[in-house]
Motif scaffolding. Structure first.
Motif, PDB file in Angstrom:
ATOM      1  N   THR A   1       0.704  -1.114  -0.035  1.00  0.00           N
ATOM      2  CA  THR A   1       0.069   0.061   0.172  1.00  0.00           C
ATOM      3  C   THR A   1       0.773   1.390  -0.106  1.00  0.00           C
ATOM      4  OG1 THR A   1      -0.369  -0.186   2.386  1.00  0.00           O
ATOM      5  CG2 THR A   1      -2.195  -1.021   1.091  1.00  0.00           C
TER       6      THR A   1
ATOM      7  N   TYR B   1     -13.723   6.190  -4.097  1.00  0.00           N
ATOM      8  CA  TYR B   1     -12.312   5.839  -3.656  1.00  0.00           C
ATOM      9  C   TYR B   1     -11.091   6.901  -3.828  1.00  0.00           C
ATOM     10  CZ  TYR B   1     -14.233   0.961  -2.742  1.00  0.00           C
ATOM     11  OH  TYR B   1     -14.799   0.159  -2.396  1.00  0.00           O
TER      12      TYR B   1
ATOM     13  N   LEU C   1      -7.517   7.072  -2.646  1.00  0.00           N
ATOM     14  CA  LEU C   1      -6.901   6.073  -3.491  1.00  0.00           C
ATOM     15  C   LEU C   1      -7.039   6.183  -5.039  1.00  0.00           C
ATOM     16  CD1 LEU C   1      -6.074   2.991  -2.431  1.00  0.00           C
ATOM     17  CD2 LEU C   1      -8.038   2.252  -3.509  1.00  0.00           C
TER      18      LEU C   1
ATOM     19  N   ALA D   1      -3.245   0.012  -5.166  1.00  0.00           N
ATOM     20  CA  ALA D   1      -4.272   0.843  -5.775  1.00  0.00           C
ATOM     21  C   ALA D   1      -4.297   0.282  -7.217  1.00  0.00           C
ATOM     22  CB  ALA D   1      -4.064   2.052  -5.644  1.00  0.00           C
TER      23      ALA D   1
END
Lengths: 205, 623, 114
Positions: free
Chosen positions: A54, A123, A128, A136
């Protein structure tokens, strides 16, 4: 030859496979879908491999919304059922019913796609973006690829319905409707794995 | 001429070839396009060997050398060998199974044009800042947006387009072989070339889709700033290696299985015996096809994914030796005790067997994970895969070319020139690549553009380069042979010039556009041979003479492919400084492609019928 | 000849027996759909509840997904019917090949050594 129809006998019980052309389309569609499984496998594998990457951005459990995914799942599952109904109507030579069920399928698919776009926008607003992290990128690639398949299916079904709006069920268009329904079920199968492996495992796992 | 197609007579030659959906014409298009790419990639190989003929040469720069290794590998695999194999599959498979055409003639044409435009797109890279230079494997991070040049974009998009063409052709072949067989032609009666085509097509369906996925990821990474392969952003570079080799290893079998099939047609024909162990051959093919998907990690032994994974994949790799060995022995036993005729086709086919065994042996050596750390990325690997690809596939293709040439073009290739070519090619090949085993073992790394003096590599590199020149000379002689034979060779008037065994030799020469006036009734494996022994030498018809349904030609495949070509160029032009915005390219190309698709879908095309009288007239003229 | 391909039919050639069979099939499809909805609900509940540990939830959800896969393929897409031998073999090959692909891309990416 296989390239003719005996109209007096009535529509064959399996009109999609009554001609050689139909048989070819039927098998070709299955082979294509089988090939698609390995393509989706690569996207799934990439997502699952990069899920934890992430890079300081949002994590799966922070961002996924179960209620939204649940609604989308129900929409797509129902559209799978309606396309089954459309094919049964086709086999029974009930053209109006076929059209009705097909349009319902298209409508459900369109609503699903609308939710998906809404979801993506949401999102992005939560930080994101596609370029935020490997998680992502791989999430948008996998779910986006599925969405692209839905979009293609919608355009395909619409074109089919408009083109054949007054045609009745013929040996030419029966294989086309049947192949579309196979494709649509396949998209649904992929979604089953997306909601299981991406959303539910992202939250519950 | 009546035997020329009934509807093509009204068309100009160019328009006919641009719109054709006839599998025989598409085969010839594949053959020509594939040969041109083969010559291009071969010329690159010769230039690389000139560069390596002596230590510290400065014939081409290191950058150009990198571009050459990349383009040589990419073109040879995707744009030369694949289409040439497709040429033979297209021409031969429908004839061998007794069909009038492939299952989807339109898709067949689409497959060709996609491949063609993909190849052109890749080749355009020379004019826009240099060809791809990261090797045909295009490993990240070397190929990532940070380090890879514009050439990689051409690689990604060019292969995406041509790979799509390969994929749809693969689906087409599968459906053709399963659905279009003549009456009596059961699955265990189709010739081995059809079996290998079927298995190859299945591999294409399952391997080219991962390739499409991988290329899409690399494109998203390079052009749209995705983070799949950027370790600093959570990405992982090993993922690319996996995806590439999940495709890349089956790709080797996609190429070599049809060559196996060709050999399995040529050897029985010139041994005057049926293929030894047909059933075993079929199952060996299926097993090779399956195992081909389970071994890709052997390309990644040195990556460091751990001893257990390496062992599993090493063992799986060695297992492939078993079905391949079955095939080798079956070819040997087919020749054993046969009435052998050593013409050019048979020379190529027979020499395939020992050459391929050499490649197989080094393959098993490479499969041993611990010693692979020594061989990895040296010339030993280069020698190994050239023994498979040239010694296996190219020899098979040459055998097939000499074997099927009379059916395709109506005359044989010259035998004297053919035999000269064979010996030059065979000697040149072993000179070039045998010494490369030893070069690799003494430590010469692959993909490096030069080497230093007094490392014991001078003589062997010199020998290797001379061998490459001899191979090039052989190819030149082949081209002379093709031109010479086209002008001088006598026309073939008989249907079956080789006294062969399978159904394609039951058609007339030249093959009429409908192939068989009446679909043949198949009574055995090697149906034509069966009729020669038990019948009157002619296939029995399975249907009465009637009008014949044929598909219409179409320009739409060309337009669809052109549209995708423009889309691909549009994606690349995000990195180019053009005065037209990339979005315009993409929009225009997308409209062309999807518009053509919609047009195809809206307008039903039921083809046309050749009337019974015309068929009878054509048949009389041809026989 | 070819014009017939574009003509609709006035009636269906199905006998009453066949019609009854197809109606029965349709009812089976409804049951399959109900089962799918149930499985989906179960999966969402399992994932949403905090009481269940991840070591149980993940295999459980995947199991439910696999059951749904078979319902879709064999009922909605008719793989269970006759004349589906080739589609079955292609689809099964595809599914078999997905397993090593996904496992490799998840596990063998150089982070943990096996």
């Amino acid at each position: 030859m296989a390239n003719s129809a005996d109209l007096s006998k009535g529509l064959p019980a399996n009109p999609e496979k009554a001609t050689l052309d139909g048989k070819n389309k039927f098998l070709g569609a299955w082979v294509f879908l089988a090939g698609e499984t390995t393509m989706f496998a690569v996207f799934f594998g990439t997502y699952l491999g990069l899920q934890s990457g992430t890079a300081g951005g949002p994590e799966p459990s922070e961002i996924f919304q179960l209620p939204l995914v649940f609604i989308m799942t129900m929409l797509l599952l129902t559209s799978s059922l309606t396309s089954v109904m459309a094919i049964y109507a086709m086999k029974k030579n009930q053209f109006q019913k076929l059209k009705r069920w097909m349009w319902i399928t298209v409508a459900l698919g369109a609503v699903f796609l609308g939710f998906e776009i809404y979801e993506f926008v949401e999102y992005v607003e939560h930080g994101l973006g596609f370029t935020t992290s490997a998680f992502a990128s791989s999430f948008y690639a996998l779910v986006g690829l599925h969405g692209a398949h839905v979009l293609f299916g919608l355009l395909w079904a619409t074109l089919l319905l408009v083109r054949n709006r007054n045609a009745g069920i013929t040996l030419t268009n029966a294989p086309k409707f049947y192949v579309f329904s196979l494709y649509w079920h396949f998209i649904d199968v992929v979604w089953v794995f997306i909601f299981s492996a991406v959303y539910l495992m992202g939250i519950g796992g | 001429m009546v035997s020329e197609a009934t509807n093509t007579r009204q068309k100009s030659v160019l328009w006919d070839w641009l719109t054709t959906v006839d599998h025989k014409k598409i085969a010839i298009l594949y053959l020509i396009a594939g040969t041109l790419f083969f010559l291009k990639a071969g010329a690159m190989a010769v230039m690389m060997r000139v560069q390596l003929i002596a230590p510290e040469m400065e014939f081409i720069s290191g950058q150009t050398f990198n571009e050459f290794i990349t383009m040589h590998g990419t073109i040879m695999l995707f744009l030369a060998v694949t289409p040439i194999l497709f040429a033979f599959m297209n021409f031969v498979v429908p004839l061998q199974i007794g069909a009038r055409d492939v299952a989807f003639p339109f898709v067949n044409a689409l497959g060709f044009w996609l491949f063609f435009f993909g190849g052109v797109l890749l080749s355009l890279s020379w004019f826009f800042g240099g060809a791809p230079d990261a090797g045909w494997t295009s490993y990240v991070p070397l190929a990532s947006r940070e380090f890879g040049g514009i050439g990689i974009d051409f690689y990604v998009l060019g292969l995406q387009v041509s790979g799509l063409g390969t994929l749809v052709s693969g689906i087409n072949f599968i459906v053709t072989i399963i659905n279009m067989r003549a009456p009596g032609m059961t699955m265990m009666r189709i010739p081995l070339f059809c079996w290998t085509t079927l298995v190859t097509s299945i591999l294409i369906v399952f391997a080219f889709t991962p390739l499409a996925a991988g290329l899409a990821l690399l494109m998203l990474d390079r052009i749209f700033d995705g983070q799949f392969f950027i370790p600093g952003e959570g990405g992982n570079v090993v993922i690319w290696q996996h995806i590439f080799w999940i495709f890349g290893h089956p790709e080797v079998y996609i190429l070599v299985l049809p060559a196996f099939g060709m050999i399995s047609e040529v050897i029985p024909a010139f041994s005057k015996k049926r293929l030894f162990g047909y059933t075993a051959m079929v199952f060996a093919t299926l097993i090779i096809g399956f195992l081909g998907f389970m071994v890709w990690v052997h390309h990644m032994f040195t990556v460091g994914i751990g001893p257990i994974a390496n062992s599993v994949f090493a063992i799986a790799t060695m297992v492939i030796g078993v079905p391949t060995g079955i095939k080798i022995f079956n070819w040997l036993f087919t020749m054993w005790g046969g009435k052998l005729t050593f013409n050019t086709a048979m020379l190529f086919a027979a020499s395939f067997v020992p050459t391929f065994v050499l490649g197989g042996v080094t393959g098993v050596m490479l499969a041993m994970a611990p010693v692979d750390h020594l061989y990895h990325d040296t010339y030993f690997v280069v020698a190994h895969f050239h023994y498979i690809i040239v010694g296996g596939i190219v020899l098979g293709i040459f055998a097939a070319l000499f074997y099927w040439y009379p059916k395709m073009f109506g005359h044989k290739l010259n035998e004297t020139l053919g035999k000269i070519m064979f010996w030059l090619f065979y000697i040149g090949f072993h000179l070039t690549f045998f010494v490369q085993h030893i070069l690799g073992l003494i430590g010469m790394p692959r993909r490096v553009y030069t080497y230093l003096e007094e490392q014991g590599m001078d003589t062997m590199n010199f020998i290797s380069s001379i061998g490459a020149f001899i191979m090039a000379a052989a190819v030149v002689i082949l081209i002379i042979n093709i031109i010479y034979s086209a002008l001088k060779a006598e026309r073939i008037t008989v249907d079956d010039p080789w006294d062969a065994r399978t159904l394609e030799w039951a058609t007339h020469t030249p093959v009429p556009e409908y192939n068989f006036a009446q679909t043949p009734q198949v009574r055995s494996l090697d149906p034509l041979f069966y009729e020669k022994i038990h019948g009157n030498g002619k296939m029995k018809p399975a249907e009465p003479m009637d009008e014949i349904h044929m598909p219409n030609g179409s320009f739409i495949p060309f337009m669809m492919s052109l549209g995708l070509f423009i889309v691909g160029f549009g994606f690349i032009s995000f990195h180019l400084d053009l005065f037209i915005s990339p979005y315009i390219w993409i929009a225009v190309g997308g409209i062309i492609t999807f518009g053509s698709m919609a047009m195809r879908s809206i307008k039903d095309d039921h083809g046309y019928h050749i009337p019974k009288e015309t068929v009878e007239e054509m048949e009389k003229e041809l026989s | 000849m070819a014009e017939d391909m574009e003509q609709p039919f006035e009636k269906s050639s199905m006998s009453n027996e066949e019609k009854r069979k197809i109606n029965r099939e349709q009812r089976v499809q409804m049951i399959a759909f109900a089962v799918m909805i149930g499985l989906t609900l179960l999966a969402f509940i399992a994932a949403g509840s905090d009481m269940l540990p991840g070591t149980f939830t993940i295999p459980f959800i995947l199991l439910l997904a696999v059951v749904q896969l078979f319902l879709q393929l064999y009922y909605f897409m008719h793989l269970k019917d006759k004349d589906h031998g080739w589609p079955n073999s292609f689809m099964i090959s595809g599914l078999v090949l997905t397993a090593p692909t996904i496992v490799a891309l998840m596990l063998l990416i150089g982070i943990v050594k096996f």
